[in-house]
Design a protein around this motif. Structure first.
Motif, mmCIF file in Angstrom:
data_model
loop_
_atom_site.group_PDB
_atom_site.id
_atom_site.type_symbol
_atom_site.label_atom_id
_atom_site.label_comp_id
_atom_site.label_asym_id
_atom_site.label_seq_id
_atom_site.Cartn_x
_atom_site.Cartn_y
_atom_site.Cartn_z
ATOM 1 N N PHE A 1 110.510 90.549 101.678
ATOM 2 C CA PHE A 1 109.824 89.479 100.970
ATOM 3 C C PHE A 1 110.720 88.244 100.849
ATOM 4 O O PHE A 1 110.280 87.119 101.072
ATOM 5 N N VAL A 2 111.977 88.461 100.494
ATOM 6 C CA VAL A 2 112.899 87.328 100.356
ATOM 7 C C VAL A 2 113.036 86.595 101.693
ATOM 8 O O VAL A 2 112.984 85.362 101.746
ATOM 9 N N GLU A 3 113.178 87.363 102.774
ATOM 10 C CA GLU A 3 113.287 86.730 104.091
ATOM 11 C C GLU A 3 112.051 85.906 104.391
ATOM 12 O O GLU A 3 112.132 84.767 104.857
ATOM 13 N N THR A 4 110.891 86.517 104.104
ATOM 14 C CA THR A 4 109.638 85.853 104.437
ATOM 15 C C THR A 4 109.466 84.560 103.664
ATOM 16 O O THR A 4 109.132 83.519 104.236
ATOM 17 N N ILE A 5 109.685 84.629 102.369
ATOM 18 C CA ILE A 5 109.436 83.429 101.567
ATOM 19 C C ILE A 5 110.474 82.358 101.875
ATOM 20 O O ILE A 5 110.170 81.158 101.852
ATOM 21 N N ALA A 6 111.693 82.779 102.203
ATOM 22 C CA ALA A 6 112.720 81.786 102.552
ATOM 23 C C ALA A 6 112.313 81.044 103.822
ATOM 24 O O ALA A 6 112.421 79.814 103.910
ATOM 25 N N LYS A 7 111.830 81.804 104.802
ATOM 26 C CA LYS A 7 111.425 81.164 106.059
ATOM 27 C C LYS A 7 110.244 80.229 105.849
ATOM 28 O O LYS A 7 110.202 79.127 106.399
ATOM 29 N N ASP A 8 109.280 80.681 105.054
ATOM 30 C CA ASP A 8 108.110 79.830 104.820
ATOM 31 C C ASP A 8 108.498 78.568 104.080
ATOM 32 O O ASP A 8 108.000 77.475 104.383
ATOM 33 N N TYR B 1 111.323 77.169 104.242
ATOM 34 C CA TYR B 1 112.106 76.351 105.156
ATOM 35 C C TYR B 1 111.222 75.462 106.014
ATOM 36 O O TYR B 1 111.587 74.334 106.353
ATOM 37 N N LEU C 1 117.184 73.709 101.289
ATOM 38 C CA LEU C 1 115.963 74.171 100.661
ATOM 39 C C LEU C 1 115.976 73.794 99.196
ATOM 40 O O LEU C 1 116.921 74.107 98.479
ATOM 41 N N LEU D 1 109.793 75.739 97.810
ATOM 42 C CA LEU D 1 109.304 77.044 97.425
ATOM 43 C C LEU D 1 107.918 76.927 96.792
ATOM 44 O O LEU D 1 107.001 77.697 97.107
ATOM 45 N N ILE E 1 120.771 87.447 102.042
ATOM 46 C CA ILE E 1 119.519 87.702 102.757
ATOM 47 C C ILE E 1 118.880 86.387 103.187
ATOM 48 O O ILE E 1 118.396 86.237 104.316
ATOM 49 N N ILE E 2 118.884 85.407 102.283
ATOM 50 C CA ILE E 2 118.284 84.113 102.600
ATOM 51 C C ILE E 2 119.029 83.459 103.759
ATOM 52 O O ILE E 2 118.431 82.976 104.722
ATOM 53 N N ALA F 1 118.246 84.867 107.030
ATOM 54 C CA ALA F 1 116.887 84.641 107.500
ATOM 55 C C ALA F 1 116.727 83.238 108.073
ATOM 56 O O ALA F 1 115.825 82.982 108.864
ATOM 57 N N LEU F 2 117.593 82.335 107.624
ATOM 58 C CA LEU F 2 117.442 80.940 108.028
ATOM 59 C C LEU F 2 118.435 80.596 109.126
ATOM 60 O O LEU F 2 119.466 81.247 109.266
ATOM 61 N N ASN G 1 121.092 75.004 104.097
ATOM 62 C CA ASN G 1 121.568 75.399 102.769
ATOM 63 C C ASN G 1 120.414 75.625 101.823
ATOM 64 O O ASN G 1 119.263 75.337 102.142
ATOM 65 N N ILE G 2 120.757 76.113 100.674
ATOM 66 C CA ILE G 2 119.721 76.333 99.675
ATOM 67 C C ILE G 2 120.252 75.930 98.313
ATOM 68 O O ILE G 2 121.384 76.241 97.957
ATOM 69 N N SER G 3 119.425 75.200 97.591
ATOM 70 C CA SER G 3 119.882 74.721 96.290
ATOM 71 C C SER G 3 119.882 75.876 95.303
ATOM 72 O O SER G 3 119.215 76.909 95.494
ATOM 73 N N ALA H 1 116.458 76.682 93.924
ATOM 74 C CA ALA H 1 115.593 77.387 94.866
ATOM 75 C C ALA H 1 116.017 78.844 94.981
ATOM 76 O O ALA H 1 115.189 79.762 95.013
ATOM 77 N N ILE I 1 113.804 82.109 94.066
ATOM 78 C CA ILE I 1 113.502 83.182 95.010
ATOM 79 C C ILE I 1 113.877 84.523 94.404
ATOM 80 O O ILE I 1 113.183 85.530 94.575
ATOM 81 N N PHE J 1 104.624 94.074 106.623
ATOM 82 C CA PHE J 1 105.800 94.811 106.164
ATOM 83 C C PHE J 1 105.695 96.295 106.471
ATOM 84 O O PHE J 1 106.708 97.002 106.489
#
Lengths: 118, 147
Positions: free
Chosen positions: A75-82, A84, A95, A100, B18-19, B22-23, B28-30, B33, B37, B81
């Motif tokens: 889920f974390v991977e999915t929402i991060a990609k979306d 992005y 991000l 989000l 994990i984030i 995936a990217l 980067n990510i704030s 955010a 998540i 999933f």
């Protein structure tokens, strides 16, 4: 000639995992964990705490906890990609929270998150 | 002062990793955010638990099992999933089996040393892993279950 004998006088050949620790050379020990040990990164104990927080749940088996942990990772991977994708449209490389929010509004499956992240 | 379930967060470091994986590189990510998540993941687990519990109750079971969670994923429209989760479950079961065999092997070695011949309680290996765990958990849970 003077050969530097690393082995101690006990006659045991130098072992990598010497119990007495008398070997002088500190050998870097390779991690003994099996290659499949990275099955889930999230600690199962925390996931279990979340599951127990539900008053309707009586018990949960080990496998269920494990799958929930793994699903949370997916889920974390999915929402991060979306999220992005939204940031990319804004030509940003970081991000932000609003990315989000946009993803949550845009994607049907994330509807359950609405109003929960405040 | 009451702890809400959503406050039970998963560790930040793991979420961040994990984030990042995936990217693409360089993204980067704030902080906001990332923490959003993390909360979302907690909410996800709570929601999935609730769905899975419905399936368990339908089956008149008191214990959530793996298939309840998989059914919950489909219910929540996260069918994508299901396949990776099934694979992960297979791998997990294999690992558990390996661990069990390893500890049984140790036990046998210990028995050999002590030289005492205790009659082996014959146990079927099918499904006993879960039941053993259940017994342990039940003893813990008895205090918490309000009936």
């Amino acid at each position: 000639m003077a050969a530097a004998a690393p082995a101690a006088g006990s006659g045991t050949p130098r072992e990598e995992e010497g119990p007495g620790g008398e070997a002088a050379a500190p050998q870097p020990q390779a991690p003994t964990s099996a290659p499949g040990a990275r099955l889930s990164r999230l600690p199962l104990a925390r996931v279990k705490a979340l599951v127990k927080a539900d008053p309707d749940v009586t018990l949960a088996g080990q496998e269920a906890i494990f799958i929930l942990a793994r699903a949370a990772e997916l889920f974390v991977e999915t929402i991060a990609k979306d999220a992005y994708c939204c940031a990319q449209q804004g030509k940003r490389k970081t991000l932000q929270r609003r990315d989000l929010d946009n993803a949550i509004e845009a994607v049907d499956e994330f509807a359950f998150l609405e109003g929960t992240l405040d | 002062m009451a702890e809400r379930p959503e406050d039970l967060n998963l560790p930040n470091a793991v979420i961040t990793r994990i984030i990042k994986e995936a990217l693409p590189d360089g993204v980067n990510i704030s902080k906001e955010a990332r923490s959003a998540i993390s909360r979302a993941a907690s909410v996800f687990v709570l929601y999935a638990t609730s769905c899975a519990n419905n399936f368990a109750m339908k089956g008149k079971r008191k214990t959530l099992n793996a298939s309840d969670v998989l059914s919950a994923m489909e219910e929540m429209e996260f069918q994508r999933f299901v396949t990776p989760l099934k694979e992960a479950l297979e791998a997990y079961r294999r690992e558990q089996k390996g661990k069990k065999e390893a500890s049984e092997q140790k036990k046998k070695d210990r028995d050999k040393k002590t030289d005492s011949e205790e009659p082996d309680k014959s146990r079927d290996e099918d499904n006993d892993e879960d039941e053993e765990r259940l017994e342990e958990e039940e003893q813990n849970e008895e205090e918490e279950v309000d009936n």
